[in-house]
Structures are given as C-alpha cells and as structure tokens.
Write a protein that holds these residues in place. Structure first.
Motif, PDB file in Angstrom:
ATOM      1  N   HIS A 292       0.824  -1.271   0.104  1.00 29.91           N
ATOM      2  CA  HIS A 292      -0.005  -0.271  -0.015  1.00 29.91           C
ATOM      3  C   HIS A 292       0.807   1.031   0.100  1.00 29.91           C
ATOM      4  O   HIS A 292       1.943   1.363   0.685  1.00 29.91           O
ATOM      5  CB  HIS A 292      -0.886   0.075   1.242  1.00 29.91           C
ATOM      6  N   GLY A 293       0.436   2.014  -0.753  1.00 33.20           N
ATOM      7  CA  GLY A 293       1.264   3.430  -1.078  1.00 33.20           C
ATOM      8  C   GLY A 293       2.415   3.619  -1.925  1.00 33.20           C
ATOM      9  O   GLY A 293       2.781   4.736  -2.196  1.00 33.20           O
ATOM     10  N   GLU A 294       2.884   2.363  -2.235  1.00 30.96           N
ATOM     11  CA  GLU A 294       4.150   2.145  -3.036  1.00 30.96           C
ATOM     12  C   GLU A 294       3.608   2.716  -4.402  1.00 30.96           C
ATOM     13  O   GLU A 294       2.532   2.552  -5.029  1.00 30.96           O
ATOM     14  CB  GLU A 294       4.675   0.877  -3.236  1.00 30.96           C
ATOM     15  N   LYS A 295       4.788   3.316  -5.408  1.00 31.34           N
ATOM     16  CA  LYS A 295       4.335   4.122  -6.585  1.00 31.34           C
ATOM     17  C   LYS A 295       5.402   3.839  -7.525  1.00 31.34           C
ATOM     18  O   LYS A 295       6.427   3.596  -7.265  1.00 31.34           O
ATOM     19  CB  LYS A 295       4.354   5.851  -6.036  1.00 31.34           C
ATOM     20  N   VAL A 296       4.901   3.566  -8.693  1.00 24.54           N
ATOM     21  CA  VAL A 296       5.927   3.507  -9.869  1.00 24.54           C
ATOM     22  C   VAL A 296       5.328   4.136 -11.242  1.00 24.54           C
ATOM     23  O   VAL A 296       4.201   4.577 -11.118  1.00 24.54           O
ATOM     24  CB  VAL A 296       5.756   1.657 -10.496  1.00 24.54           C
ATOM     25  N   SER A 297       6.451   4.133 -12.141  1.00 29.24           N
ATOM     26  CA  SER A 297       6.116   4.859 -13.192  1.00 29.24           C
ATOM     27  C   SER A 297       6.138   4.182 -14.510  1.00 29.24           C
ATOM     28  O   SER A 297       7.254   3.464 -14.640  1.00 29.24           O
ATOM     29  CB  SER A 297       6.740   6.206 -13.480  1.00 29.24           C
ATOM     30  N   PHE A 298       4.849   4.210 -15.195  1.00 30.51           N
ATOM     31  CA  PHE A 298       4.863   3.106 -16.451  1.00 30.51           C
ATOM     32  C   PHE A 298       5.425   3.895 -17.728  1.00 30.51           C
ATOM     33  O   PHE A 298       5.335   5.418 -17.665  1.00 30.51           O
ATOM     34  CB  PHE A 298       3.406   2.694 -16.562  1.00 30.51           C
ATOM     35  N   ASP A 312       2.137   7.712 -13.769  1.00 33.24           N
ATOM     36  CA  ASP A 312       2.385   7.224 -12.472  1.00 33.24           C
ATOM     37  C   ASP A 312       1.238   6.287 -12.137  1.00 33.24           C
ATOM     38  O   ASP A 312       0.225   6.624 -12.401  1.00 33.24           O
ATOM     39  CB  ASP A 312       2.328   8.364 -11.620  1.00 33.24           C
ATOM     40  N   ALA A 313       1.467   5.106 -11.172  1.00 34.93           N
ATOM     41  CA  ALA A 313       0.433   4.313 -10.662  1.00 34.93           C
ATOM     42  C   ALA A 313       0.785   3.939  -9.191  1.00 34.93           C
ATOM     43  O   ALA A 313       2.006   3.979  -8.838  1.00 34.93           O
ATOM     44  CB  ALA A 313       0.248   3.141 -11.539  1.00 34.93           C
ATOM     45  N   GLN A 314      -0.148   4.291  -8.382  1.00 37.16           N
ATOM     46  CA  GLN A 314       0.058   3.764  -6.885  1.00 37.16           C
ATOM     47  C   GLN A 314      -0.912   2.751  -6.486  1.00 37.16           C
ATOM     48  O   GLN A 314      -2.211   2.805  -6.813  1.00 37.16           O
ATOM     49  CB  GLN A 314      -0.148   5.214  -6.097  1.00 37.16           C
ATOM     50  N   CYS A 315      -0.368   2.029  -5.467  1.00 43.08           N
ATOM     51  CA  CYS A 315      -1.162   1.018  -4.895  1.00 43.08           C
ATOM     52  C   CYS A 315      -2.062   1.542  -3.584  1.00 43.08           C
ATOM     53  O   CYS A 315      -1.210   2.151  -2.691  1.00 43.08           O
ATOM     54  CB  CYS A 315      -0.220  -0.240  -4.463  1.00 43.08           C
ATOM     55  N   VAL A 316      -3.316   1.566  -3.832  1.00 39.78           N
ATOM     56  CA  VAL A 316      -4.040   2.174  -2.555  1.00 39.78           C
ATOM     57  C   VAL A 316      -4.987   1.086  -2.149  1.00 39.78           C
ATOM     58  O   VAL A 316      -5.862   0.662  -2.762  1.00 39.78           O
ATOM     59  CB  VAL A 316      -4.790   3.386  -3.280  1.00 39.78           C
ATOM     60  N   GLY A 318      -4.813  -2.144  -2.117  1.00 43.61           N
ATOM     61  CA  GLY A 318      -5.134  -3.318  -2.782  1.00 43.61           C
ATOM     62  C   GLY A 318      -5.707  -2.952  -4.090  1.00 43.61           C
ATOM     63  O   GLY A 318      -5.766  -4.097  -4.938  1.00 43.61           O
ATOM     64  N   THR A 319      -5.448  -1.828  -4.693  1.00 49.15           N
ATOM     65  CA  THR A 319      -5.917  -1.621  -5.909  1.00 49.15           C
ATOM     66  C   THR A 319      -4.866  -0.394  -6.430  1.00 49.15           C
ATOM     67  O   THR A 319      -4.442   0.255  -5.997  1.00 49.15           O
ATOM     68  CB  THR A 319      -7.183  -0.774  -5.892  1.00 49.15           C
ATOM     69  N   ILE A 320      -4.467  -1.187  -7.781  1.00 49.28           N
ATOM     70  CA  ILE A 320      -3.570  -0.054  -8.732  1.00 49.28           C
ATOM     71  C   ILE A 320      -4.358  -0.076  -9.841  1.00 49.28           C
ATOM     72  O   ILE A 320      -4.559  -1.149 -10.395  1.00 49.28           O
ATOM     73  CB  ILE A 320      -2.122  -0.796  -8.547  1.00 49.28           C
ATOM     74  N   GLU A 321      -4.056   1.100 -10.392  1.00 50.41           N
ATOM     75  CA  GLU A 321      -4.823   1.454 -11.608  1.00 50.41           C
ATOM     76  C   GLU A 321      -3.566   1.535 -12.655  1.00 50.41           C
ATOM     77  O   GLU A 321      -2.847   2.382 -12.488  1.00 50.41           O
ATOM     78  CB  GLU A 321      -5.629   2.594 -11.750  1.00 50.41           C
ATOM     79  N   ILE A 322      -3.346   0.632 -13.656  1.00 50.65           N
ATOM     80  CA  ILE A 322      -2.267   0.629 -14.697  1.00 50.65           C
ATOM     81  C   ILE A 322      -2.852   1.628 -15.639  1.00 50.65           C
ATOM     82  O   ILE A 322      -4.023   1.881 -16.045  1.00 50.65           O
ATOM     83  CB  ILE A 322      -2.356  -0.667 -15.358  1.00 50.65           C
ATOM     84  N   PRO A 323      -1.737   2.746 -15.847  1.00 56.40           N
ATOM     85  CA  PRO A 323      -2.150   3.803 -16.907  1.00 56.40           C
ATOM     86  C   PRO A 323      -2.642   3.058 -18.044  1.00 56.40           C
ATOM     87  O   PRO A 323      -2.080   2.151 -18.812  1.00 56.40           O
ATOM     88  CB  PRO A 323      -0.721   4.262 -16.934  1.00 56.40           C
ATOM     89  N   LYS A 324      -3.652   3.767 -18.707  1.00 61.51           N
ATOM     90  CA  LYS A 324      -4.285   3.227 -19.965  1.00 61.51           C
ATOM     91  C   LYS A 324      -3.278   3.282 -21.235  1.00 61.51           C
ATOM     92  O   LYS A 324      -3.555   2.407 -22.073  1.00 61.51           O
ATOM     93  CB  LYS A 324      -5.417   4.010 -20.472  1.00 61.51           C
TER      94      LYS A 324
END
Ligand SMILES: *[C@@H]1O[C@H](CO)[C@@H](O)[C@H](O)[C@H]1NC(C)=O
Ligand SMILES: *[C@@H]1O[C@H](CO)[C@@H](O)[C@H](O)[C@H]1NC(C)=O
Ligand SMILES: *[C@@H]1O[C@H](CO)[C@@H](O)[C@H](O)[C@H]1NC(C)=O
Ligand SMILES: *[C@@H]1O[C@H](CO)[C@@H](O)[C@H](O)[C@H]1NC(C)=O
Ligand SMILES: *[C@@H]1O[C@H](CO)[C@@H](O)[C@H](O)[C@H]1NC(C)=O
Length: 345
Positions: A292-298, A312-316, A318-324
C-alpha cells in the motif's frame, strides 16, 4: 481769599528752593527690588536694591542716596539666578534638564530593569538647593518564583537567594504523566513580577484500538498517560498506513491512528518501470505484490512523435490502476521495441 492763595503758592516755591531737585523713580533692574519704592525722592533720601529670592547680586552698588542734582547715578548691578549643584548624571538612568539654575526643574528616568527610588523630578529652589534628594536607580528584583502544582523548577541557579534580577529566567518541568500548558520558561519582568506560570495537567489517553489485519502494542498498565507510546504492525501482505510508533499527546489522544492496508496484485506480467528513480523489472521487484502506498511510473509511447513518456500508478489499499497508455507486449512479439527503450519525449 487772594492773600490765602498767594500764601500757599509762595510757601510751595519756598519748599522747592530749600529741598533742591527731587530724584525720579529709580531704574528697574531685572529680578531686583528697591526699598523704599516711590515715584520721587527728596535729595538725601536713601534707597537699597536687593536681588529677589533665588537671585544673587553681581557687580554694582546696592545702596544709593538721592543727590541734589536729582539724578540717580548709573547702576551696573545685576541679579543672576542661583545655580544648584550639578545633577546631570544618574547611574543606570538619565536626567533631562536645560540648566541647573533657579527656578528650573530637572527630570529623572531609569533604564529598563531599574526603578526610580525617589522623586522623578527636582526643582532648584531659592536657596540654590534641589527641592528633593537626587533619586537612585535601583535594580528590579523578583521574589523567588512560585512553582506550579505538579511541576519542578529546573535549571535555576539562584534558588538559594531571596530574589532574582530583572531578565532572570526559570524553567519548569512537569512531573511524569503531566503535560505542560503555557510556556515552560518564566522571566523576571521590569515590574518585579514573573511572567505567567505554566500549568501541569494530568493527561490520560484511551487504549489504542487494534487495526484490522494488524496489531498494536502498548505498555501493560491500567492507564495510559501523556508520552506513553504504542507501536503498530500489520499481518501478512498488509502494509502500515501511518507511523510505526505513536505517542499519547497532551490533548489526550494519540499522535496518529495507523491502519493496515492491503497490498496490490499486479495484472501486468512484464514491464520495465521507474521505481524510486530507477528502472526496474516490475515482475521481479514486486513478485510478492506491491505494498500500500508504493508508486511506480509506467512507460508509454507517443506514436506520432516516436518517443516515450511516463505515467504514475500507486497501490491504494489493494488496488492499482495501470495507466491506459501502457501496452504490454506478448512475450512472443520480441521484434517490438518496448516503450522503456524509446527515447524520452
Ligand atoms: C530607597 O533608597 C533609600 C536610601 O536611598 C533606602 O533606604 C530605601 O530602602 C530604598 N527603598 C527601596 C524601596 O529600595
Ligand atoms: C532571605 O530572607 C529571609 C527573611 O525574609 C532572611 O532571613 C534570609 O537571611 C534571606 N536570605 C538571603 C540569602 O538573603
Ligand atoms: C517562552 O518564553 C520565552 C521567554 O520567556 C520566549 O523566548 C519563548 O519564545 C516562549 N516560548 C513559547 C513557546 O511561547
Ligand atoms: C506584573 O505587574 C504588572 C504591573 O503591576 C502587571 O500589569 C502585570 O499584569 C503583572 N504580571 C503578572 C504576570 O502578574
Ligand atoms: C486530538 O484532539 C484534538 C482536540 O480534541 C484534536 O483537535 C486533534 O485533531 C486530535 N488529534 C488526533 C491525532 O486525533
């Protein structure tokens, strides 16, 4: 009737002839008086000048006799004000004055931290002395400070003395379990009193509640007080949202209320991403999921400009939204260039 008038007239003439000429009112001299003061004087009459109280005679003569000529001799008498002793210096203070002459007044004031013991002004009197004693500036002192309930006096060296000088500070500390309200430091003021005392109040905190999917540890006591600490942790793949350690604050609650948040499972199989400024392989770096809270850039491709950019995409929880814009390549499509290998826009 005629003979009576004639008689009076002739007797008047006779008087003038025998007395000679009269002197006029004598010259006025500043701050002097004349005795006796009349509009005219017969020859031989005496007058005496004297200086008014507060003034001294200088030069000239004070006693005159009206001469037969009827003209007073020239008089160079001067009356000058008496001068009081020098009083121009007040230690730890200041004197405001024009001159020390009669009948002037001088004023006294003390520097901050000193008070005037005596009168704030003095007048030069007729006797050439000051109307009051010259005051002194005495250092301001404060009585020993009182100590608030449930407090101790810290760092106070002149405890043995009966008073403290202006500007002196005293620092208080509250007993354990008690919290300080107000300033812990008091200062001896120019009024000879201390600034406002702080208060020490007993502060209790409720027992912290266990977070879902986690645990909390705190001292095994009946009551938790100010400055007691509690530590949090999470089970399994859950990550802590908040600090590991919290403290009971002076308002009777905890500095934070951490919770446990689920980690994210990644739907993407293969990607090179930016993580904390470094290029990493997503599938290797986060094989156990993302906290939770970790962030990556695709990396994404800009087809027109043939360059790459990041999103950017962040785990909030249990959920992370992969950039479209992110396109995952099949492992078979080995001839395609990954977005992460394209020059940045
Ligand atoms: C003021 O000064 C006088 C002597 O000059 C002293 O006797 C007196 O105690 C002083 N008063 C105070 C309040 O300091
Ligand atoms: C403090 O004051 C008390 C009485 O007010 C006196 O007996 C004592 O000597 C004083 N102590 C000092 C150190 O001045
Ligand atoms: C406490 O008082 C001191 C001076 O007595 C001052 O310098 C300081 O800023 C004050 N602190 C707070 C928190 O008000
Ligand atoms: C100290 O004395 C001054 C002057 O008498 C007063 O105005 C002030 O309120 C006092 N301060 C405290 C903290 O008692
Ligand atoms: C603690 O209590 C105060 C006052 O009741 C409140 O303003 C503050 O937000 C609380 N802080 C936390 C961390 O709960």
């Amino acid at each position: 009737m005629i003979s009576l008038g004639l008689f009076l007239f002739s007797s008047f003439l006779c008087h003038v002839a025998t007395a000679g000429r009269t002197c006029p009112k004598p010259e006025e001299i500043p701050f002097a008086t004349v005795v006796p003061l009349k509009t005219f004087y017969d020859p031989g009459e005496q007058i005496v000048y004297s200086c008014r109280p507060g003034y001294m005679a200088r030069n000239g003569i004070r006693r005159f006799t009206c001469p037969l000529t009827g003209l007073w001799p020239a008089n160079s008498l001067r009356c000058t004000p008496k001068i009081c002793p020098f009083a121009g210096i007040l230690e730890n203070g200041a004197v405001r004055y024009t001159t020390f002459e009669y009948p002037n007044t001088i004023h006294f004031a003390c520097n901050t931290g000193f008070y005037l013991n005596g009168s704030s002004s003095a007048q030069c009197t007729e006797e050439g002395k000051w109307s009051v004693d010259i005051p002194v500036c005495t250092p301001v002192t404060c009585p020993p400070p009182s100590v608030p309930k449930f407090a101790t006096l810290n760092d106070f060296k002149s405890l043995t003395k009966n008073h403290s000088l202006y500007g002196k500070k005293a620092v208080f500390e509250c007993l354990p379990h008690y919290a300080m309200f107000g300033n812990d430091t008091i200062t001896c003021t120019e009024h000879g009193n201390w600034t406002k005392l702080p208060e020490c109040k007993e502060v209790k905190c409720p027992f912290p509640s266990r977070p879902d999917n986690g645990f909390v540890n705190y001292p095994a006591k009946q009551t938790l007080y100010y400055k007691d600490k509690a530590t949090y942790g999470c089970h399994d793949t859950y990550g802590l949202d908040g600090p590991e350690e919290v403290e009971c604050n002076k308002f009777g609650n905890w500095s934070a209320q951490p919770s446990c948040k689920a980690s994210c499972k990644l739907s993407v199989k293969k990607a090179t991403v930016l993580y904390q400024g470094e290029r990493v392989k997503l599938q290797e770096k986060f094989k156990d999921g993302m906290r939770h809270g970790e962030k990556v850039s695709f990396y994404c491709k800009n087809k027109e400009k043939k360059c790459s950019y990041t999103e950017d995409a962040q785990c909030v929880d249990g959920t992370i939204e992969i950039p479209k814009c992110f396109k995952e390549h099949s492992s078979l499509a080995f001839w395609k260039t990954d977005a992460s290998d394209v020059k940045p826009c």
